[in-house]
Design a protein around this motif. Structure first.
Motif, PDB file in Angstrom:
ATOM      1  N   ALA A  87       0.842  -1.202   0.000  1.00 34.98           N
ATOM      2  CA  ALA A  87       0.000   0.000   0.000  1.00 34.98           C
ATOM      3  C   ALA A  87       0.875   1.249   0.000  1.00 34.98           C
ATOM      4  O   ALA A  87       1.845   1.334   0.765  1.00 34.98           O
ATOM      5  CB  ALA A  87      -0.905  -0.007   1.235  1.00 34.98           C
ATOM      6  N   PHE A  88       0.535   2.217  -0.849  1.00 39.83           N
ATOM      7  CA  PHE A  88       1.310   3.454  -0.967  1.00 39.83           C
ATOM      8  C   PHE A  88       0.533   4.570  -0.270  1.00 39.83           C
ATOM      9  O   PHE A  88      -0.533   4.988  -0.725  1.00 39.83           O
ATOM     10  CB  PHE A  88       1.530   3.786  -2.447  1.00 39.83           C
ATOM     11  N   ILE A  89       1.079   5.028   0.846  1.00 36.67           N
ATOM     12  CA  ILE A  89       0.392   6.000   1.702  1.00 36.67           C
ATOM     13  C   ILE A  89       1.145   7.323   1.654  1.00 36.67           C
ATOM     14  O   ILE A  89       2.377   7.346   1.775  1.00 36.67           O
ATOM     15  CB  ILE A  89       0.359   5.510   3.174  1.00 36.67           C
ATOM     16  N   VAL A  90       0.426   8.412   1.487  1.00 38.32           N
ATOM     17  CA  VAL A  90       1.030   9.750   1.472  1.00 38.32           C
ATOM     18  C   VAL A  90       0.869  10.368   2.859  1.00 38.32           C
ATOM     19  O   VAL A  90      -0.208  10.288   3.457  1.00 38.32           O
ATOM     20  CB  VAL A  90       0.346  10.621   0.391  1.00 38.32           C
ATOM     21  N   ASN A  91       1.927  10.981   3.354  1.00 42.24           N
ATOM     22  CA  ASN A  91       1.850  11.633   4.660  1.00 42.24           C
ATOM     23  C   ASN A  91       1.301  13.057   4.521  1.00 42.24           C
ATOM     24  O   ASN A  91       1.524  13.722   3.500  1.00 42.24           O
ATOM     25  CB  ASN A  91       3.253  11.690   5.287  1.00 42.24           C
ATOM     26  N   GLU A  95      -4.966  16.142  -0.082  1.00 44.89           N
ATOM     27  CA  GLU A  95      -5.062  16.648  -1.464  1.00 44.89           C
ATOM     28  C   GLU A  95      -3.982  16.006  -2.335  1.00 44.89           C
ATOM     29  O   GLU A  95      -4.244  15.608  -3.476  1.00 44.89           O
ATOM     30  CB  GLU A  95      -4.904  18.178  -1.485  1.00 44.89           C
ATOM     31  N   LEU A  96      -2.778  15.874  -1.768  1.00 46.57           N
ATOM     32  CA  LEU A  96      -1.705  15.236  -2.548  1.00 46.57           C
ATOM     33  C   LEU A  96      -2.009  13.748  -2.751  1.00 46.57           C
ATOM     34  O   LEU A  96      -1.774  13.190  -3.830  1.00 46.57           O
ATOM     35  CB  LEU A  96      -0.348  15.424  -1.851  1.00 46.57           C
ATOM     36  N   ALA A  97      -2.557  13.117  -1.719  1.00 47.86           N
ATOM     37  CA  ALA A  97      -2.928  11.700  -1.856  1.00 47.86           C
ATOM     38  C   ALA A  97      -3.942  11.536  -2.986  1.00 47.86           C
ATOM     39  O   ALA A  97      -3.853  10.605  -3.794  1.00 47.86           O
ATOM     40  CB  ALA A  97      -3.497  11.177  -0.537  1.00 47.86           C
ATOM     41  N   ARG A  99      -4.395  13.616  -5.572  1.00 43.05           N
ATOM     42  CA  ARG A  99      -3.743  13.948  -6.846  1.00 43.05           C
ATOM     43  C   ARG A  99      -2.915  12.771  -7.371  1.00 43.05           C
ATOM     44  O   ARG A  99      -2.881  12.495  -8.568  1.00 43.05           O
ATOM     45  CB  ARG A  99      -2.854  15.177  -6.617  1.00 43.05           C
ATOM     46  N   LEU A 100      -2.241  12.065  -6.436  1.00 41.32           N
ATOM     47  CA  LEU A 100      -1.362  10.967  -6.844  1.00 41.32           C
ATOM     48  C   LEU A 100      -2.122   9.652  -7.024  1.00 41.32           C
ATOM     49  O   LEU A 100      -1.554   8.674  -7.503  1.00 41.32           O
ATOM     50  CB  LEU A 100      -0.257  10.760  -5.800  1.00 41.32           C
ATOM     51  N   GLY A 101      -3.360   9.615  -6.601  1.00 42.78           N
ATOM     52  CA  GLY A 101      -4.086   8.343  -6.633  1.00 42.78           C
ATOM     53  C   GLY A 101      -3.478   7.342  -5.667  1.00 42.78           C
ATOM     54  O   GLY A 101      -3.417   6.136  -5.948  1.00 42.78           O
ATOM     55  N   ALA A 102      -3.035   7.832  -4.520  1.00 41.51           N
ATOM     56  CA  ALA A 102      -2.408   6.966  -3.516  1.00 41.51           C
ATOM     57  C   ALA A 102      -3.449   6.035  -2.889  1.00 41.51           C
ATOM     58  O   ALA A 102      -4.653   6.258  -3.001  1.00 41.51           O
ATOM     59  CB  ALA A 102      -1.762   7.822  -2.423  1.00 41.51           C
ATOM     60  N   ASP A 103      -2.938   5.004  -2.226  1.00 41.29           N
ATOM     61  CA  ASP A 103      -3.852   4.074  -1.552  1.00 41.29           C
ATOM     62  C   ASP A 103      -4.403   4.656  -0.254  1.00 41.29           C
ATOM     63  O   ASP A 103      -5.364   4.111   0.304  1.00 41.29           O
ATOM     64  CB  ASP A 103      -3.131   2.756  -1.243  1.00 41.29           C
ATOM     65  N   GLY A 104      -3.751   5.713   0.241  1.00 43.89           N
ATOM     66  CA  GLY A 104      -4.248   6.295   1.475  1.00 43.89           C
ATOM     67  C   GLY A 104      -3.435   7.487   1.913  1.00 43.89           C
ATOM     68  O   GLY A 104      -2.514   7.926   1.226  1.00 43.89           O
ATOM     69  N   VAL A 105      -3.803   7.997   3.077  1.00 43.53           N
ATOM     70  CA  VAL A 105      -3.135   9.176   3.626  1.00 43.53           C
ATOM     71  C   VAL A 105      -2.956   8.980   5.117  1.00 43.53           C
ATOM     72  O   VAL A 105      -3.802   8.363   5.772  1.00 43.53           O
ATOM     73  CB  VAL A 105      -3.952  10.461   3.331  1.00 43.53           C
ATOM     74  N   HIS A 106      -1.829   9.485   5.647  1.00 41.22           N
ATOM     75  CA  HIS A 106      -1.657   9.512   7.091  1.00 41.22           C
ATOM     76  C   HIS A 106      -1.801  10.948   7.579  1.00 41.22           C
ATOM     77  O   HIS A 106      -1.084  11.841   7.127  1.00 41.22           O
ATOM     78  CB  HIS A 106      -0.298   8.947   7.537  1.00 41.22           C
ATOM     79  N   LEU A 107      -2.708  11.152   8.522  1.00 36.48           N
ATOM     80  CA  LEU A 107      -2.990  12.490   9.038  1.00 36.48           C
ATOM     81  C   LEU A 107      -2.545  12.618  10.487  1.00 36.48           C
ATOM     82  O   LEU A 107      -2.978  11.837  11.352  1.00 36.48           O
ATOM     83  CB  LEU A 107      -4.502  12.771   8.973  1.00 36.48           C
ATOM     84  N   GLY A 108      -1.720  13.622  10.762  1.00 35.67           N
ATOM     85  CA  GLY A 108      -1.425  13.991  12.147  1.00 35.67           C
ATOM     86  C   GLY A 108      -2.581  14.815  12.697  1.00 35.67           C
ATOM     87  O   GLY A 108      -3.543  15.123  11.982  1.00 35.67           O
ATOM     88  N   GLN A 109      -2.476  15.171  13.972  1.00 32.52           N
ATOM     89  CA  GLN A 109      -3.585  15.910  14.591  1.00 32.52           C
ATOM     90  C   GLN A 109      -3.801  17.272  13.935  1.00 32.52           C
ATOM     91  O   GLN A 109      -4.898  17.804  13.982  1.00 32.52           O
ATOM     92  CB  GLN A 109      -3.348  16.048  16.097  1.00 32.52           C
ATOM     93  N   GLY A 110      -2.776  17.815  13.292  1.00 33.52           N
ATOM     94  CA  GLY A 110      -2.932  19.109  12.620  1.00 33.52           C
ATOM     95  C   GLY A 110      -3.026  19.002  11.113  1.00 33.52           C
ATOM     96  O   GLY A 110      -2.922  20.016  10.409  1.00 33.52           O
ATOM     97  N   ASP A 111      -3.234  17.814  10.615  1.00 38.37           N
ATOM     98  CA  ASP A 111      -3.161  17.613   9.152  1.00 38.37           C
ATOM     99  C   ASP A 111      -4.528  17.509   8.480  1.00 38.37           C
ATOM    100  O   ASP A 111      -4.606  17.185   7.294  1.00 38.37           O
ATOM    101  CB  ASP A 111      -2.357  16.343   8.828  1.00 38.37           C
ATOM    102  N   GLY A 112      -5.584  17.761   9.226  1.00 36.58           N
ATOM    103  CA  GLY A 112      -6.914  17.722   8.609  1.00 36.58           C
ATOM    104  C   GLY A 112      -7.782  16.634   9.207  1.00 36.58           C
ATOM    105  O   GLY A 112      -7.314  15.767   9.947  1.00 36.58           O
ATOM    106  N   ASP A 113      -9.067  16.730   8.855  1.00 28.80           N
ATOM    107  CA  ASP A 113     -10.099  15.900   9.460  1.00 28.80           C
ATOM    108  C   ASP A 113     -10.243  14.577   8.692  1.00 28.80           C
ATOM    109  O   ASP A 113     -10.420  14.593   7.472  1.00 28.80           O
ATOM    110  CB  ASP A 113     -11.405  16.720   9.379  1.00 28.80           C
ATOM    111  N   PRO A 114     -10.187  13.456   9.394  1.00 24.65           N
ATOM    112  CA  PRO A 114     -10.363  12.171   8.700  1.00 24.65           C
ATOM    113  C   PRO A 114     -11.681  12.086   7.925  1.00 24.65           C
ATOM    114  O   PRO A 114     -11.744  11.420   6.893  1.00 24.65           O
ATOM    115  CB  PRO A 114     -10.343  11.138   9.832  1.00 24.65           C
TER     116      PRO A 114
END
Ligand SMILES: Cc1ncc(COP(=O)(O)OP(=O)(O)O)c(N)n1
Ligand SMILES: Cc1ncsc1CCOP(=O)(O)O
Ligand SMILES: [Mg+2]
Length: 230
Positions: A87-91, A95-97, A99-114
């Protein structure tokens, strides 16, 4: 949700000592995190790392790097992962996830709402949330639809400045109550990982121990064979 303090949630004192992995859970897997900066040879390094043993997921975590540069770097890495069913996950950036068609995103507490990430990325995206050492944050993330919660840093690390040091018992507590997978992160090596696996981690997220391994990234991944039972 009700605003419990984390102390309120340490209900059963036995959670601190009961480090017996639940046999019903799938075995613990490796979640590889990129170095914060990469060079031109990184695709070759990733290829070697993925030859070292089974890797469930790879997170592209580049820090202080322009988004266009991350997008340029991502292509070959994403292809390597796709070829190997990693799985290819963008940190950091949903929005970048997207754009890239990634399999997922990792969000920190300040990185946006799940919830916003789910709306943007769709039902099959893997959405992970940093929960530091907080049971409360983890339950919130679960309610918000995260696919995994991440606790850490369990050990000292030079990869990131960290302010939280959970006890491994948080993994036992989580896995006793919830099916949602939990990730352990922070300073994890093949030598110190056993208590985290025993406590119930579903994934070990590892960066420095792989990319900084004295015999290279293939050996860095391979070193986890014993503790992960390959
Ligand atoms: C699997 C995983 N867990 C935790 C983190 C840390 O995310 P965050 O708190 O947003 O910090 P940065 O990684 O953005 O510095 C992670 N990236 N991956
Ligand atoms: C991203 C992150 N979040 C908490 S600790 C950490 C660093 C993980 O890297 P390492 O495995 O080198 O400690
Ligand atoms: Mg982040």
């Amino acid at each position: 949700m009700t605003d419990f303090s984390d102390d309120d949630l340490k209900l059963d004192p036995n959670f601190a000592t009961r480090f017996e992995r639940d046999d019903e859970r799938p075995p613990c897997q490796l979640y590889l995190i990129s170095p914060p900066r990469i060079g031109a040879d990184f695709a070759e390094q990733l290829k070697q790392a993925l030859e070292g043993g089974p890797v469930a997921a790879f997170q592209l975590r580049l820090k202080d790097v322009d988004e266009e540069e991350i997008a340029r770097a991502a292509g070959p890495l994403q292809r390597l992962c796709a070829e190997r069913e990693v799985a290819f996950i963008v940190n950091d950036s949903m929005e970048l996830a997207k754009r890239l068609g990634a399999d997922g995103v990792h969000l920190g507490q300040g990185d946006g709402d799940p919830r916003a990430a789910r709306a943007l990325l769709g039902p099959s995206a893997q959405i992970g949330v940093t929960c530091h050492d907080s049971r409360h944050l983890a339950m919130e993330a679960g309610e918000a639809g995260a696919d995994y919660v991440a606790f850490g840093a369990f050990y000292p690390t030079t990869t990131k400045e960290t302010a939280h040091r959970p006890d491994p018992s948080i993994l036992s507590w989580w896995t006793a109550l919830f099916e949602l997978p939990c990730v352990a992160i922070g300073g994890i090596t093949a030598h110190n990982a056993a208590p985290l696996v025993a406590a119930g981690a579903d994934f070990l997220a590892v960066s420095g121990a792989v990319w900084g391994h004295e015999s290279g990234p293939c050996a860095g991944v391979g070193a986890f064979a014993g503790v992960l039972g390959w």
